[in-house]
Scaffold this motif. Structure first.
Motif: not given
Length: 221
Positions: A209-217
């Motif tokens: 599967s695709l794997y998306t990363t989100a972060i609060i920098p």
């Protein structure tokens, strides 16, 4: 007809085992399942915590709205164009990732390392660290493999600058596979970067599967 990668759905059981293996390779506390995802306390200055979700749902959005501290990660087995529009603006989408799986044996036999390189193993219970050292004893390539359940989890596979294009990455992967087969395990999972995906596909790994990363920098204003 080619499969649209954006439509791939991750198997929740594979995600669950992969998260457990990831925690073993990073030597952090076991993940805790809560509100549709797995919370892993990482405890690093640039990664305090991660929340891993086997699919996008409204629970991902709820997490994103409730979190404001920096360096907390959301990891979602879904395409970025599905995840990003549902996040508050203080979240940033990182480079793409790819959850990959392997069933069976990688093609090709176990190749020898080039002259001057050696393997060194360190065992940590259900996780093994394998380094490739050069003539000076410096780490040229490294990888980890964990055994959290019915399949192996590969992680932190890297060949350092100055040692690339020598086949170290491929040979290291095959060495990790030997450790897995010694335990009677011939299934595996990992999360790859775009460059890593290209290598792993030549070794028989398939996109799960695709794997998306989100972060609060940084702290939201």
């Amino acid at each position: 007809m080619a499969i649209d990668e954006r439509n791939l759905k991750a198997d929740p059981a594979i995600v669950r085992t992969w998260v457990k293996g990831w925690a073993l390779t990073r030597q952090v506390a076991a993940p805790v399942f809560e509100n549709g995802g797995y919370r892993v306390e990482v405890g690093l200055p640039d990664q305090k915590r991660r929340h891993v979700f086997p699919a996008y749902s409204d629970l991902v959005r709820q997490h994103a709205e409730e979190i404001s501290e920096p360096f907390v990660f959301l990891k979602v087995c879904a395409p970025p164009e599905l995840v990003q529009p549902n996040l508050p603006p203080h979240w940033r989408i990182e480079a793409p990732g790819f959850m990959m799986s392997l069933s069976g044996t990688m093609p090709g036999g176990m190749a020898a390392l080039p002259d001057g390189y050696t393997f060194v193993h360190q065992d940590f219970g259900r996780m093994t660290l394998v380094n490739v050292l050069d003539r000076e004893g410096e780490v040229a390539a490294t990888g980890r493999i964990a055994f959290p359940g019915e399949f192996a989890v590969y992680d932190r596979i890297r060949t350092h600058e100055g040692h690339r294009r020598k086949g170290l990455g491929r040979t290291l992967m095959k060495r990790l596979e030997v450790l897995s087969h010694e335990k009677g395990i011939d299934r595996a999972a990992l999360v790859a970067t775009p460059d890593g995906r290209a290598l792993y596909e030549t070794l028989g790994w398939q996109l799960h599967s695709l794997y998306t990363t989100a972060i609060i920098p940084a702290i939201a204003a």
